[in-house]
Write a protein that holds these residues in place. Structure first.
Motif, PDB file in Angstrom:
ATOM      1  N   GLN A   1       0.828  -1.209   0.000  1.00 46.34           N
ATOM      2  CA  GLN A   1       0.000   0.000   0.000  1.00 46.34           C
ATOM      3  C   GLN A   1       0.862   1.258   0.000  1.00 46.34           C
ATOM      4  O   GLN A   1       0.563   2.234  -0.705  1.00 46.34           O
ATOM      5  N   ILE A   2       1.938   1.240   0.794  1.00 41.86           N
ATOM      6  CA  ILE A   2       2.821   2.408   0.835  1.00 41.86           C
ATOM      7  C   ILE A   2       3.481   2.615  -0.526  1.00 41.86           C
ATOM      8  O   ILE A   2       3.591   3.747  -1.018  1.00 41.86           O
ATOM      9  N   ALA A   3       3.929   1.520  -1.150  1.00 39.59           N
ATOM     10  CA  ALA A   3       4.543   1.632  -2.469  1.00 39.59           C
ATOM     11  C   ALA A   3       3.554   2.170  -3.495  1.00 39.59           C
ATOM     12  O   ALA A   3       3.898   2.998  -4.346  1.00 39.59           O
ATOM     13  N   SER A   4       2.310   1.724  -3.433  1.00 35.84           N
ATOM     14  CA  SER A   4       1.283   2.214  -4.353  1.00 35.84           C
ATOM     15  C   SER A   4       1.047   3.707  -4.148  1.00 35.84           C
ATOM     16  O   SER A   4       0.885   4.458  -5.116  1.00 35.84           O
ATOM     17  N   SER A   5       1.059   4.154  -2.882  1.00 39.96           N
ATOM     18  CA  SER A   5       0.894   5.587  -2.603  1.00 39.96           C
ATOM     19  C   SER A   5       2.059   6.396  -3.163  1.00 39.96           C
ATOM     20  O   SER A   5       1.875   7.517  -3.647  1.00 39.96           O
ATOM     21  N   LEU A   6       3.275   5.831  -3.105  1.00 37.71           N
ATOM     22  CA  LEU A   6       4.428   6.516  -3.686  1.00 37.71           C
ATOM     23  C   LEU A   6       4.229   6.750  -5.171  1.00 37.71           C
ATOM     24  O   LEU A   6       4.465   7.843  -5.692  1.00 37.71           O
ATOM     25  N   LEU A   7       3.780   5.717  -5.888  1.00 36.45           N
ATOM     26  CA  LEU A   7       3.591   5.843  -7.335  1.00 36.45           C
ATOM     27  C   LEU A   7       2.490   6.847  -7.675  1.00 36.45           C
ATOM     28  O   LEU A   7       2.509   7.459  -8.750  1.00 36.45           O
ATOM     29  N   SER A   8       1.538   7.015  -6.740  1.00 35.13           N
ATOM     30  CA  SER A   8       0.449   7.957  -7.013  1.00 35.13           C
ATOM     31  C   SER A   8       0.917   9.400  -6.989  1.00 35.13           C
ATOM     32  O   SER A   8       0.224  10.286  -7.489  1.00 35.13           O
ATOM     33  N   LEU A   9       2.103   9.653  -6.403  1.00 36.35           N
ATOM     34  CA  LEU A   9       2.601  11.024  -6.321  1.00 36.35           C
ATOM     35  C   LEU A   9       2.807  11.638  -7.692  1.00 36.35           C
ATOM     36  O   LEU A   9       2.689  12.856  -7.864  1.00 36.35           O
ATOM     37  N   TRP A  10       3.138  10.801  -8.685  1.00 34.10           N
ATOM     38  CA  TRP A  10       3.350  11.363 -10.030  1.00 34.10           C
ATOM     39  C   TRP A  10       2.338  10.860 -11.051  1.00 34.10           C
ATOM     40  O   TRP A  10       2.411  11.204 -12.218  1.00 34.10           O
ATOM     41  N   TRP A  11       1.377  10.066 -10.620  1.00 35.42           N
ATOM     42  CA  TRP A  11       0.359   9.585 -11.557  1.00 35.42           C
ATOM     43  C   TRP A  11      -0.461  10.766 -12.100  1.00 35.42           C
ATOM     44  O   TRP A  11      -0.974  11.582 -11.354  1.00 35.42           O
ATOM     45  N   GLY A  12      -0.546  10.832 -13.411  1.00 33.31           N
ATOM     46  CA  GLY A  12      -1.311  11.892 -14.054  1.00 33.31           C
ATOM     47  C   GLY A  12      -0.574  13.199 -14.221  1.00 33.31           C
ATOM     48  O   GLY A  12      -1.105  14.129 -14.831  1.00 33.31           O
ATOM     49  N   HIS A  13       0.654  13.302 -13.709  1.00 31.54           N
ATOM     50  CA  HIS A  13       1.432  14.540 -13.845  1.00 31.54           C
ATOM     51  C   HIS A  13       2.387  14.431 -15.034  1.00 31.54           C
ATOM     52  O   HIS A  13       2.807  13.336 -15.412  1.00 31.54           O
ATOM     53  N   LYS A  14       2.734  15.570 -15.607  1.00 25.31           N
ATOM     54  CA  LYS A  14       3.573  15.605 -16.802  1.00 25.31           C
ATOM     55  C   LYS A  14       4.785  16.501 -16.566  1.00 25.31           C
ATOM     56  O   LYS A  14       4.716  17.498 -15.862  1.00 25.31           O
ATOM     57  N   LEU A  15       5.897  16.116 -17.183  1.00 24.73           N
ATOM     58  CA  LEU A  15       7.061  16.989 -17.293  1.00 24.73           C
ATOM     59  C   LEU A  15       7.275  17.288 -18.768  1.00 24.73           C
ATOM     60  O   LEU A  15       6.780  16.567 -19.641  1.00 24.73           O
ATOM     61  N   ILE A  16       7.998  18.346 -19.056  1.00 18.07           N
ATOM     62  CA  ILE A  16       8.218  18.746 -20.436  1.00 18.07           C
ATOM     63  C   ILE A  16       9.270  17.833 -21.074  1.00 18.07           C
ATOM     64  O   ILE A  16      10.438  17.843 -20.682  1.00 18.07           O
ATOM     65  N   GLY A  17       8.848  17.008 -22.025  1.00 18.39           N
ATOM     66  CA  GLY A  17       9.793  16.239 -22.821  1.00 18.39           C
ATOM     67  C   GLY A  17      10.252  14.935 -22.216  1.00 18.39           C
ATOM     68  O   GLY A  17      10.947  14.168 -22.878  1.00 18.39           O
ATOM     69  N   VAL A  18       9.904  14.645 -20.961  1.00 14.32           N
ATOM     70  CA  VAL A  18      10.329  13.398 -20.336  1.00 14.32           C
ATOM     71  C   VAL A  18       9.178  12.841 -19.524  1.00 14.32           C
ATOM     72  O   VAL A  18       8.231  13.543 -19.171  1.00 14.32           O
ATOM     73  N   ASP A  19       9.276  11.549 -19.235  1.00 12.47           N
ATOM     74  CA  ASP A  19       8.274  10.886 -18.421  1.00 12.47           C
ATOM     75  C   ASP A  19       8.615  11.098 -16.953  1.00 12.47           C
ATOM     76  O   ASP A  19       9.736  10.825 -16.516  1.00 12.47           O
ATOM     77  N   VAL A  20       7.644  11.570 -16.170  1.00 14.62           N
ATOM     78  CA  VAL A  20       7.929  11.914 -14.780  1.00 14.62           C
ATOM     79  C   VAL A  20       8.333  10.685 -13.971  1.00 14.62           C
ATOM     80  O   VAL A  20       9.172  10.763 -13.068  1.00 14.62           O
ATOM     81  N   GLU A  21       7.772   9.520 -14.301  1.00 11.89           N
ATOM     82  CA  GLU A  21       8.159   8.304 -13.587  1.00 11.89           C
ATOM     83  C   GLU A  21       9.598   7.923 -13.888  1.00 11.89           C
ATOM     84  O   GLU A  21      10.316   7.436 -13.018  1.00 11.89           O
TER      85      GLU A  21
END
Length: 583
Positions: free
Chosen positions: A58-78
């Motif tokens: 559950q904690i690991a899933s919450s970590l991944l949610s921090l960048w889910w749906g967010h974008k950076l310019i030109g690169v993948d945020v994950e």
């Protein structure tokens, strides 16, 4: 080789696009605040101190949610943040790092999953150890699957039970809203797996409009994965999803990936009658409770309805038929063809969104629609055998939202929705919203009630649209041949005319690319830049900046247009803003 050829070779080498993605990723990682990375890695300590494998996941899933749906310019945020976290955890070589990497590998997918698993294996081989329960992480076994739904057909919940070895099962739960295109609206996890099933059964016993039954695990997997896929498509449009959904998303998707997939027969000859029935239900929309809603199809049901005495008493048969076709079109496109389904939620969306924005209605049709919809709901509920309570709630919703239909239609017309909706083709509610967003951005001006709907269907239409957004440039001829040839130093008037013409030409090219969605990277770049809350006109100028250099080479150096250079420059926006426009 002539000097001219030599200069051309050097020019080609100089302008050859470089694969800068890795360099961009490294540059982005160098800007990650050290305290942010430390906070991510501290999750490993929380996992070690926790209650076991399930809490670590559950904690690991919450970590991944921090960048889910967010974008950076030109690169993948994950790729930037997630993989930086994995690399730093692997470097530290601690027990907390091993637990963190193992948990992330259990809920992530793609590159992040592979990198986390590889790093965890390396720490294990190096003799790093973790808690006794670490071997359970990612090793849950499916126990059973259930689905609960409401009689009105608005939504359903999928509950899948999993267990670690002989422990009591836990449950992952997903609520799917079918009025919103079938998106996952809420998701959660509970350690009391059997208790939640009993709770659902108690609710169904108290509420005659609720149902629950055990279901095929492979079908459960399909429903959950498709619901989250719809949510992904809807993210740009701020869908009404639970704040908790993102935190459980990665864990739930990793869990359902453990379920089997349904095997399709090689030939229809392999199927008996029961198999043919099951095959007919493979479509996500064809859930068992839906069969009553399909009736005999929209054409047959429309003919039957128009022949009833209640409809005949309304008079104005042409107007009534057109209004009824608008109601049925909504069911066909956005309710999986469930034309006989009635519910208060469906009526609310029909009266406040679909009919005002997407249907082409005359004033006479608007006037008759609330009364006609009430007659249709009574007819459809009888045909589908619905509970009278569902019908009563549906009729109440018409009394609530029907009187506001005329004002809603007028407001939508003022915003130009009628014209916009004629241009979009998607049968998916979120795909249609995406197309409308793209067209609005392309135009730079809102197509209000005076917007010429024929404008975009004529040659040179986008030139005229650019003029609407730049009224001060009226009178310019947007053709390359119209740019004046100036000998020596140009006058201020000539320089201004050249600059204005080139400016509008670039606007025209960008608008055409966005209109045609070619290349699709242009619209993807717009979406990334919108994260910074920039105005559409400003983002247009950024895309023009990316286009200016390859166009300069084409016009000034007489080189073929290099699309790869353009795409490379799109990925580097907004870092090109210091360059001159078409130097």
């Amino acid at each position: 080789m002539s000097p001219k050829d030599s200069r051309r070779r050097r020019s080609e080498r100089k302008h050859r696009p470089q694969d800068s993605s890795r360099a961009t990723v490294r540059a982005a990682r160098s800007m990650i605040p050290s305290d942010l990375l430390a906070a991510l890695l501290a999750a490993g300590k929380d996992m070690v101190r926790g209650d076991g494998a399930l809490e670590a996941e559950q904690i690991a899933s919450s970590l991944l949610s921090l960048w889910w749906g967010h974008k950076l310019i030109g690169v993948d945020v994950e790729e930037v943040l997630g993989e930086a976290m994995v690399a730093e955890a692997a470097r530290r070589r601690t027990s907390q790092s091993l637990v963190l990497l193992t948990a992330v590998a259990s809920v992530a997918d793609g590159r992040l999953r592979s990198k986390a698993a590889t790093a965890a294996q390396a720490l294990d081989r190096a003799g790093i150890t973790g808690p006794s329960w670490l071997g359970h992480v990612g090793q849950a076994t499916p126990v059973g699957a259930y689905r609960s739904w409401d009689e009105a057909g608005d939504a359903y919940s999928v509950v899948v039970l999993f267990a670690f070895g002989d422990e009591s099962p836990h449950a992952v739960c997903v609520l799917v809203d079918r009025n919103l295109g079938g998106l996952a609206k809420n998701a959660w996890l509970t350690e009391q797996g059997m208790e939640v099933i009993e709770l659902y059964r108690e609710q169904c016993a108290r509420n005659p409009l609720m149902r629950i039954e055990e279901m095929d695990m492979a079908h459960a997997r399909e429903l959950v994965e498709e619901a989250f896929a719809v949510t992904e498509r809807a993210l740009h449009h701020d869908p009404p999803i639970s704040a908790d959904l993102g935190g459980f998303r990665a864990l739930i998707l990793s869990r359902v990936s453990l379920l089997p997939r349904r095997r399709l027969p090689a030939t229809l000859g392999e199927l008996d009658i029961a198999g043919l029935v099951a095959l007919s239900l493979l479509d996500d929309a064809a859930l068992p409770e839906d069969r009553a809603f399909f009736g005999d199809g929209d054409h047959a049901e429309l003919t039957r309805f128009l022949a009833t005495s209640e409809v005949t008493a309304l008079g104005r048969p042409r107007i009534v038929r057109a209004a009824m076709e608008a109601i049925l079109e909504h069911s066909t496109l956005f309710d999986d063809g469930r034309i006989l389904r009635v519910s208060p939620s469906k009526n609310e969306m029909l009266l406040t969104d679909w009919l005002p924005k997407w249907a082409d209605l005359s004033a006479s049709e608007v006037a008759v629609l609330p009364e006609l919809l009430a007659v249709w709901c009574r007819h459809a509920a009888t045909r589908a055998g619905r509970d009278p309570q569902v019908l009563d709630q549906a009729l109440t919703s018409i009394e609530t939202f029907g009187p506001g239909l005329g004002a809603a239609v007028a407001e939508a017309d003022a915003e130009g929705y009628g014209w916009l909706c004629e241009q979009v083709a998607s049968d998916d509610i979120w795909g249609r919203a995406e197309e409308v967003d793209r067209l609005r951005f392309c135009l730079l001006v809102d197509p209000g009630p005076l917007f010429d709907a024929e404008l975009v269907n004529t040659d040179g239409a986008l030139h005229d649209i650019a003029m609407l957004a730049h009224p001060g440039y009226d009178g310019l001829d947007l053709e390359i041949e119209s740019i004046p040839l100036v000998q020596g130093l140009p006058s201020e008037e000539d320089a201004a005319r050249v600059g204005a013409t080139l400016h509008l030409m670039l606007h025209d090219v960008i608008a055409t690319q966005l209109w045609d969605d070619d290349p699709p990277q242009a619209w993807h770049t717009v979406r990334r830049l919108q994260v910074a809350d920039l105005a559409p006109h400003e983002i247009h100028h950024m895309l023009m900046m990316a286009l200016s250099e390859p166009m300069r080479r084409t016009f000034v150096e007489e080189e073929p247009f290099d699309g790869e250079v353009y795409l490379d420059r799109l990925t580097r926006l907004p870092g090109l803003l210091d360059e001159p426009l078409l130097p």
